[in-house]
Scaffold this active site. Structure first.
Site, PDB file in Angstrom:
ATOM      1  N   ALA A   1       0.555  -1.109   0.257  1.00  0.00           N
ATOM      2  CA  ALA A   1       0.050  -0.110   0.149  1.00  0.00           C
ATOM      3  C   ALA A   1       0.937   1.511  -0.251  1.00  0.00           C
ATOM      4  O   ALA A   1       1.942   1.363   0.447  1.00  0.00           O
ATOM      5  CB  ALA A   1      -0.570   0.089   1.026  1.00  0.00           C
TER       6      ALA A   1
ATOM      7  N   PHE B   1       1.617   6.029   0.180  1.00  0.00           N
ATOM      8  CA  PHE B   1       1.285   6.348   1.330  1.00  0.00           C
ATOM      9  C   PHE B   1       0.325   7.540   1.654  1.00  0.00           C
ATOM     10  O   PHE B   1      -0.294   7.953   2.976  1.00  0.00           O
ATOM     11  CB  PHE B   1       2.778   8.287   1.994  1.00  0.00           C
ATOM     12  CG  PHE B   1       2.138   7.933   0.483  1.00  0.00           C
ATOM     13  CD1 PHE B   1       2.209  10.064   0.658  1.00  0.00           C
ATOM     14  CD2 PHE B   1       3.815   8.138  -0.489  1.00  0.00           C
ATOM     15  CE1 PHE B   1       2.458  10.974  -0.435  1.00  0.00           C
ATOM     16  CE2 PHE B   1       3.623   9.138  -1.422  1.00  0.00           C
ATOM     17  CZ  PHE B   1       2.952   9.927  -1.090  1.00  0.00           C
TER      18      PHE B   1
ATOM     19  N   LYS C   1       2.221  -4.706   3.571  1.00  0.00           N
ATOM     20  CA  LYS C   1       2.977  -4.269   3.874  1.00  0.00           C
ATOM     21  C   LYS C   1       2.834  -2.804   3.446  1.00  0.00           C
ATOM     22  O   LYS C   1       2.062  -2.611   2.616  1.00  0.00           O
ATOM     23  CB  LYS C   1       4.304  -4.390   2.846  1.00  0.00           C
ATOM     24  CG  LYS C   1       5.638  -3.636   2.941  1.00  0.00           C
ATOM     25  CD  LYS C   1       6.258  -3.556   1.826  1.00  0.00           C
ATOM     26  CE  LYS C   1       6.484  -1.608   1.684  1.00  0.00           C
ATOM     27  NZ  LYS C   1       6.433  -0.939   2.529  1.00  0.00           N
TER      28      LYS C   1
ATOM     29  N   GLU D   1       6.154   2.936   4.880  1.00  0.00           N
ATOM     30  CA  GLU D   1       6.845   2.769   5.494  1.00  0.00           C
ATOM     31  C   GLU D   1       6.289   4.912   5.827  1.00  0.00           C
ATOM     32  O   GLU D   1       7.346   4.731   7.179  1.00  0.00           O
ATOM     33  CB  GLU D   1       8.339   2.570   5.664  1.00  0.00           C
ATOM     34  CG  GLU D   1       9.044   3.387   4.598  1.00  0.00           C
ATOM     35  CD  GLU D   1       9.004   2.791   2.991  1.00  0.00           C
ATOM     36  OE1 GLU D   1       9.454   2.881   1.948  1.00  0.00           O
ATOM     37  OE2 GLU D   1       7.969   1.817   2.965  1.00  0.00           O
ATOM     38  N   ARG D   2       5.969   5.468   5.190  1.00  0.00           N
ATOM     39  CA  ARG D   2       6.359   6.902   5.458  1.00  0.00           C
ATOM     40  C   ARG D   2       4.719   7.213   6.643  1.00  0.00           C
ATOM     41  O   ARG D   2       4.571   8.011   7.182  1.00  0.00           O
ATOM     42  CB  ARG D   2       5.962   7.976   3.728  1.00  0.00           C
ATOM     43  CG  ARG D   2       6.888   7.581   3.716  1.00  0.00           C
ATOM     44  CD  ARG D   2       6.838   8.469   2.045  1.00  0.00           C
ATOM     45  NE  ARG D   2       8.624   8.291   1.590  1.00  0.00           N
ATOM     46  CZ  ARG D   2       7.896   8.900   0.899  1.00  0.00           C
ATOM     47  NH1 ARG D   2       7.078  10.002  -0.028  1.00  0.00           N
ATOM     48  NH2 ARG D   2       9.990   8.939  -0.264  1.00  0.00           N
TER      49      ARG D   2
ATOM     50  N   THR E   1      -1.263   1.991 -10.891  1.00  0.00           N
ATOM     51  CA  THR E   1      -0.052   2.452 -11.132  1.00  0.00           C
ATOM     52  C   THR E   1      -0.305   4.463 -10.693  1.00  0.00           C
ATOM     53  O   THR E   1      -0.796   4.223 -10.629  1.00  0.00           O
ATOM     54  CB  THR E   1       1.340   1.586 -12.051  1.00  0.00           C
ATOM     55  OG1 THR E   1       0.245   2.070 -13.345  1.00  0.00           O
ATOM     56  CG2 THR E   1       1.422   0.455 -11.543  1.00  0.00           C
TER      57      THR E   1
ATOM     58  N   CYS F   1      -4.125   9.756  -6.985  1.00  0.00           N
ATOM     59  CA  CYS F   1      -3.939   9.249  -8.509  1.00  0.00           C
ATOM     60  C   CYS F   1      -5.078   9.877  -9.343  1.00  0.00           C
ATOM     61  O   CYS F   1      -5.444   9.644  -9.787  1.00  0.00           O
ATOM     62  CB  CYS F   1      -3.339   7.027  -8.484  1.00  0.00           C
ATOM     63  SG  CYS F   1      -5.202   6.793  -7.916  1.00  0.00           S
TER      64      CYS F   1
ATOM     65  N   GLU G   1       4.110  12.054 -14.408  1.00  0.00           N
ATOM     66  CA  GLU G   1       2.812  12.364 -13.152  1.00  0.00           C
ATOM     67  C   GLU G   1       4.085  12.755 -12.305  1.00  0.00           C
ATOM     68  O   GLU G   1       5.524  12.561 -11.201  1.00  0.00           O
ATOM     69  CB  GLU G   1       2.955  11.027 -12.569  1.00  0.00           C
ATOM     70  CG  GLU G   1       1.673  10.149 -11.023  1.00  0.00           C
ATOM     71  CD  GLU G   1       1.666   9.532 -10.802  1.00  0.00           C
ATOM     72  OE1 GLU G   1       0.027   9.219  -9.963  1.00  0.00           O
ATOM     73  OE2 GLU G   1       2.497   8.385 -10.605  1.00  0.00           O
TER      74      GLU G   1
END
Length: 488
Positions: free
Chosen positions: A150, A152, A176, A179-180, A251, A284, A382
């Site tokens: 996943a 942030f 997972k 980490e942010r 994405t 997105c 992007e």
């Protein structure tokens, strides 16, 4: 730093201290404050979670579907009760304003609500007579252990696309998180456990490359759901597929909004401001490019510039703030570099967000670049920040041609009251999610999040009926039951 809390992984219903050699700071992007530290876990820890999840799957998959659904309903009710706490955690670690965070929590709740309909969603098909005395039935079964990776930018909504549905359908799950933004997941785990989820069915392993590679390579894991950038998504799709896993990879995006001459000016400006600069452009479904018809361009752009210049920037926990920070200092620097690249390539900067006057945090103000062309880097890439490119066009056909040149095809919007124009837009635009007179066409949980082209790698999208197909496989049973001996 001695007082900073170190987060633990969640494996087999317990918070387990990581064996990681490295921890990363989790930072409040509005203040720079270190909130906690997250482990960059090892491959061995991911593999351990996979073994546990496989063991849990054997029992969970045999639990009656209505009983599994009741756990999801309980989870949903707990999320509702803790909605404000969850929203504040999102703002604290992600930076988006509190109103947006509340909206994200609501979207997450709606995804859990949809997943709680598992008894209906799991239903198969049957045909009583396919030949003399022969019938056939199609049954759904969970695929096994599923991995989720996943991002942030939506620390609640996106994971809630993944694990609630997968688990409701009988799978076990390893997530997972980014980490942010790991703090929100701690609370979700606590509430899911309180709802009655058995140990080992849902596991959380923090980390980076080693954990991602573990999810993609471990033979126990049968399917992988990913949301993130295009380069990582391509890697996830290719690596997971090479290891014979089902993969869905959502994405990048470069969403275009078309403004026609008959658009309602005030409503359109309001929607474009929200779509382009909401969540600091870090989504997105953000509006990245406006193509505006010549007849309304001057009036529309004048109003758009004024509205952008009046946006309140600051800490998302403060009253009245619309635009919070981007997630990290490197994102801030990267965004400024894109703005300057646009100027080098000939774009006109009409609203400059490079300087916000804020002394702490990682802020970029609303930025508008006009006279953009499709050969410019700012149109192609992007940027994932509050930066809006503007292109003037002669008509709808030109606007559609511009949008369709992009390698991305997540979403697109049109502002008009012309039914023929709307139909033309719907039929000719290359994008999977379309908005008519609204700025962010993100669908509800029961419709697929259906990006096209380089915005999606896979066959089955997240959400909607696609998600049910992704997290289940089917058995077709053909049976003969002769009625011989029962003749009248």
């Amino acid at each position: 730093m001695a007082d900073v809390r170190k987060l633990k992984n969640y494996i087999n219903g317990e918070w387990v201290e990581s064996r990681a050699d490295k921890y990363e700071d989790v930072i409040n992007p509005a203040t720079g404050e270190v909130l906690c530290q997250v482990p960059i876990s090892t491959r061995a820890e991911l593999d351990q979670a996979a073994v546990i999840a496989e063991q849990a799957f054997e029992k969970w998959s045999q639990v009656a579907v209505p009983r599994r659904a009741r756990v999801l309903f309980s989870f949903q009710q707990l999320l509702i009760q803790h909605k404000e706490k969850l929203a504040r955690l999102i703002t604290l670690e992600n930076g988006k304003n509190l109103s947006e965070a509340r909206g994200e929590v609501q979207r997450g709740i709606e995804n859990v609500e949809f997943a709680a309909g598992a008894p209906t969603l799991m239903m198969g098909d049957s045909l009583a007579s396919i030949a003399t005395d022969v019938e056939a039935a199609n049954y759904r079964y969970p695929v096994g252990v599923v991995g989720g990776i996943a991002p942030f930018n939506f620390p609640m909504m996106v994971p809630c696309w993944m694990f609630p549905m997968a688990i409701a359908l009988g799978n076990s799950f390893i997530l997972k998180p980014s980490e942010r933004t790991p703090l929100l997941m701690e609370k979700l785990v606590e509430l899911f456990s309180e709802a009655g989820l058995p140990k080992g069915v849902f596991n959380v392993v923090y980390g980076a490359h080693d954990v991602v590679n573990g999810i993609l390579e471990n033979e126990i894991i049968k399917a992988v759901s990913f949301v993130g950038s295009k380069p990582v998504g391509e890697y996830v799709y290719k690596t997971g597929s090479a290891n014979l896993k089902r993969v869905q990879a959502l994405t990048g995006a470069k969403n275009h909004t078309i403004v026609l001459n008959d658009a309602d000016l005030e409503d359109t400006v309001t929607n474009v401001i929200s779509a382009a600069f909401g969540s600091a452009g870090e989504r997105c479904m953000a509006c990245a490019v406006v193509t505006v018809e010549e007849g309304i361009a001057d009036e529309f752009l004048a109003a758009l510039r004024t509205a952008a210049q009046n946006v309140k920037i600051g800490n998302g926990l403060d009253d009245g703030v619309f635009l919070g920070p981007v997630i990290r200092e490197e994102n801030q620097k990267r965004t400024i570099a894109y703005i300057e690249k646009g100027l080098e390539e000939g774009a006109k900067l009409t609203v400059d967000g490079r300087e916000t006057g804020l002394s702490e945090g990682h802020f970029v103000g609303p930025t508008i670049l006009e006279d953009v062309t499709t050969d410019m880097t700012i149109w192609k890439d992007e940027i994932f920040a509050p930066v809006l490119s503007v292109i003037r066009v002669k008509n709808l056909q030109e606007a559609v041609r511009v949008a369709n040149q992009s390698e991305f095809a997540n979403g697109a919007c049109i502002f008009t009251n012309n039914a023929k124009a709307i139909r033309y837009f719907r039929e000719k635009i290359d994008a999977g999610m379309l908005g008519v007179n609204l700025g962010v066409p993100a669908p509800m949980a029961f419709f697929p999040f259906s990006g096209w082209k380089s915005s999606f790698y896979g066959t089955l999208h997240a959400n909607g009926k696609d998600s049910v197909d992704f997290y289940t496989h089917k058995k077709v049973v053909t049976a003969r039951y002769s009625l011989k001996g029962y003749e009248e």
